[in-house]
Design a protein around this motif. Structure first.
Motif, PDB file in Angstrom:
ATOM      1  N   SER A 271      15.741 -39.745 -10.980  1.00  0.00           N
ATOM      2  CA  SER A 271      16.713 -39.613  -9.965  1.00  0.00           C
ATOM      3  C   SER A 271      16.482 -39.957  -8.609  1.00  0.00           C
ATOM      4  O   SER A 271      15.349 -39.639  -8.313  1.00  0.00           O
ATOM      5  N   ARG A 272      17.655 -40.644  -7.882  1.00  0.00           N
ATOM      6  CA  ARG A 272      17.326 -41.096  -6.737  1.00  0.00           C
ATOM      7  C   ARG A 272      18.495 -40.586  -5.536  1.00  0.00           C
ATOM      8  O   ARG A 272      19.333 -39.861  -6.258  1.00  0.00           O
TER       9      ARG A 272
ATOM     10  N   PRO B 170      21.480 -37.111  -9.349  1.00  0.00           N
ATOM     11  CA  PRO B 170      20.861 -35.675  -8.793  1.00  0.00           C
ATOM     12  C   PRO B 170      21.788 -34.603  -9.175  1.00  0.00           C
ATOM     13  O   PRO B 170      22.786 -34.194  -8.230  1.00  0.00           O
ATOM     14  N   ALA B 171      21.697 -34.258 -10.326  1.00  0.00           N
ATOM     15  CA  ALA B 171      22.667 -33.137 -10.768  1.00  0.00           C
ATOM     16  C   ALA B 171      21.682 -31.908 -11.369  1.00  0.00           C
ATOM     17  O   ALA B 171      20.961 -32.205 -11.942  1.00  0.00           O
ATOM     18  N   ALA B 172      22.141 -30.471 -11.295  1.00  0.00           N
ATOM     19  CA  ALA B 172      21.267 -29.536 -11.647  1.00  0.00           C
ATOM     20  C   ALA B 172      20.946 -29.822 -13.007  1.00  0.00           C
ATOM     21  O   ALA B 172      21.920 -30.087 -13.871  1.00  0.00           O
ATOM     22  N   GLY B 173      19.923 -29.501 -13.607  1.00  0.00           N
ATOM     23  CA  GLY B 173      19.308 -29.605 -15.197  1.00  0.00           C
ATOM     24  C   GLY B 173      18.980 -31.062 -15.505  1.00  0.00           C
ATOM     25  O   GLY B 173      18.743 -31.037 -16.491  1.00  0.00           O
ATOM     26  N   TYR B 174      19.373 -31.951 -14.749  1.00  0.00           N
ATOM     27  CA  TYR B 174      19.038 -33.285 -15.285  1.00  0.00           C
ATOM     28  C   TYR B 174      19.771 -33.419 -16.449  1.00  0.00           C
ATOM     29  O   TYR B 174      20.734 -33.338 -16.851  1.00  0.00           O
TER      30      TYR B 174
ATOM     31  N   THR C 216      13.328 -28.206 -10.511  1.00  0.00           N
ATOM     32  CA  THR C 216      14.091 -27.030  -9.948  1.00  0.00           C
ATOM     33  C   THR C 216      15.020 -27.705  -8.700  1.00  0.00           C
ATOM     34  O   THR C 216      16.294 -27.343  -8.811  1.00  0.00           O
ATOM     35  N   PHE C 217      14.512 -28.443  -7.980  1.00  0.00           N
ATOM     36  CA  PHE C 217      15.178 -28.796  -6.732  1.00  0.00           C
ATOM     37  C   PHE C 217      15.730 -30.282  -7.175  1.00  0.00           C
ATOM     38  O   PHE C 217      15.110 -31.189  -7.683  1.00  0.00           O
ATOM     39  N   LEU C 218      16.893 -30.836  -6.184  1.00  0.00           N
ATOM     40  CA  LEU C 218      17.649 -32.010  -6.217  1.00  0.00           C
ATOM     41  C   LEU C 218      16.722 -32.975  -5.302  1.00  0.00           C
ATOM     42  O   LEU C 218      16.420 -32.323  -4.325  1.00  0.00           O
ATOM     43  N   VAL C 219      16.600 -34.194  -5.973  1.00  0.00           N
ATOM     44  CA  VAL C 219      16.203 -35.114  -5.123  1.00  0.00           C
ATOM     45  C   VAL C 219      16.772 -35.339  -3.557  1.00  0.00           C
ATOM     46  O   VAL C 219      16.210 -35.463  -2.509  1.00  0.00           O
ATOM     47  N   THR C 220      18.107 -34.875  -3.704  1.00  0.00           N
ATOM     48  CA  THR C 220      19.029 -35.013  -2.400  1.00  0.00           C
ATOM     49  C   THR C 220      18.417 -33.764  -1.366  1.00  0.00           C
ATOM     50  O   THR C 220      18.644 -34.262  -0.290  1.00  0.00           O
TER      51      THR C 220
END
Length: 332
Positions: A166-167, A195-199, A132-136
């Motif tokens: 993702s980093r 780090p983009a929504a939906g990978y 759900t959430f981004l690594v950033t």
């Protein structure tokens, strides 16, 4: 409790936590699965027995299918340690990698990362498994964010090879390398994404699933026929050729014109991205021009095509869908 620098800790004993634990147990690595919910002793013991039952049941199913020997079920279970939050300190401090797999609630994740930041060693890799959430966004919740990364597993985690890694801008490249090496060690196929929504997979998957549901809504075909088409058509081809590789095989220009036709006939959502037109303008339409999303100029195309054809025919055989040769028998 003795320290073990090879130990993997998984924080969160829900469905995803159990699946990731199975993946490492199956590979013979010591795993501590940590339940962070506060429970009374009797309830905690009952919950641990329930987890053991789930895990043993998953392994027993694989044994029934012939994927492992029944004796190996107990061998795999011997690599598991169950712990509550209070009893996990030594394992967390010495663990090589700690996977966070708590529910997708930001407040809960913030509390979990604050605790892990204090409990884990400074060199311990902390990896969220969030979808759900981004690594950033999560990196800000961890001290020493250079050791923080996201590892998005697909269900069922034991069987699905792919893990999307993702980093953030702060993540140390060596941390990514360590995590990728660990995942490969247990037979996974890690890929890196921004780090983009939906990978990668969820983003493509959402579009495809919505389009399938939309076709049912529009009466294009029944749910059963659409799913059959996916299993023996769409899915089969893309299990051998990647989606961008498939564009190269057919030709980017073919996709360009087909997309414009669908955009006019159905909806503008089918219009192709700019990169397709740019590739066309640059003579990068795929295999027939030696360049597309991939560079084929130094590739033995005959050997490459034969390899892909071999992979495809083997999948057909496994599914019982191979064409049956009857060319030597006269028909009336």
């Amino acid at each position: 409790m003795s320290a073990d620098p090879q130990r993997i800790c998984i924080v969160g004993a829900g469905r995803m936590g159990e699946g990731i634990a199975l993946a490492f147990m199956f590979a013979g690595l010591p795993v501590t699965l940590i339940d962070i919910k506060q429970r009374e002793p009797v309830a905690q013991d009952r919950y641990f027995r329930q987890i053991e039952g789930h895990l043993r049941g998953e392994l027993a199913s694989l044994a029934r299918l012939g994927s492992l020997d029944p004796a190996q079920v107990e061998q795999a279970m011997s690599h598991l340690r169950l712990s509550d939050r209070e009893g996990s300190g030594d394992d967390l401090h010495s663990a090589a990698v700690v996977f966070e797999a708590v529910p997708e609630v930001l407040e809960l994740k913030a509390l979990t990362f604050a605790w892990l930041s204090a409990a884990c060693g400074d060199e311990t890799v902390i990896a969220s498994t969030t979808s759900t959430f981004l690594v950033t966004q999560l990196a800000a919740l961890v001290t020493h964010p250079q050791r923080f990364v996201n590892a998005h597993w697909l269900n069922p985690a034991l069987l699905m090879p792919l893990v999307e890694v993702s980093r953030s801008k702060d993540t140390c490249p060596q941390v990514v390398q360590r995590l990728m090496a660990l995942l490969k060690r247990i037979g996974k196929v890690p890929v890196q994404c921004s780090p983009a929504a939906g990978y990668i997979v969820p983003r493509i998957q959402a579009l495809a699933m919505n389009e399938a549901a939309r076709m049912v809504e529009e009466g294009v075909a029944s749910a059963e026929d659409i799913d059959t088409a996916i299993r023996v058509g769409f899915g089969l081809r893309f299990s051998v050729l990647g989606m961008l590789e498939f564009i190269d095989w057919g030709g980017g220009d073919i996709l360009f014109y087909a997309s414009h036709y669908l955009a006019e006939a159905i909806d503008p959502r089918f219009l192709p991205p700019k990169v397709i037109a740019e590739n066309m303008a640059q003579g990068r339409n795929g295999l027939r021009e030696g360049q597309g999303f991939y560079d084929y100029q130094d590739v033995d195309l005959e050997a490459y095509k034969l390899q892909r054809l071999g992979e495809f025919t083997r999948k057909l055989e496994l599914m019982g869908l191979s064409p049956v040769f009857n060319g030597g028998v006269a028909t009336s």
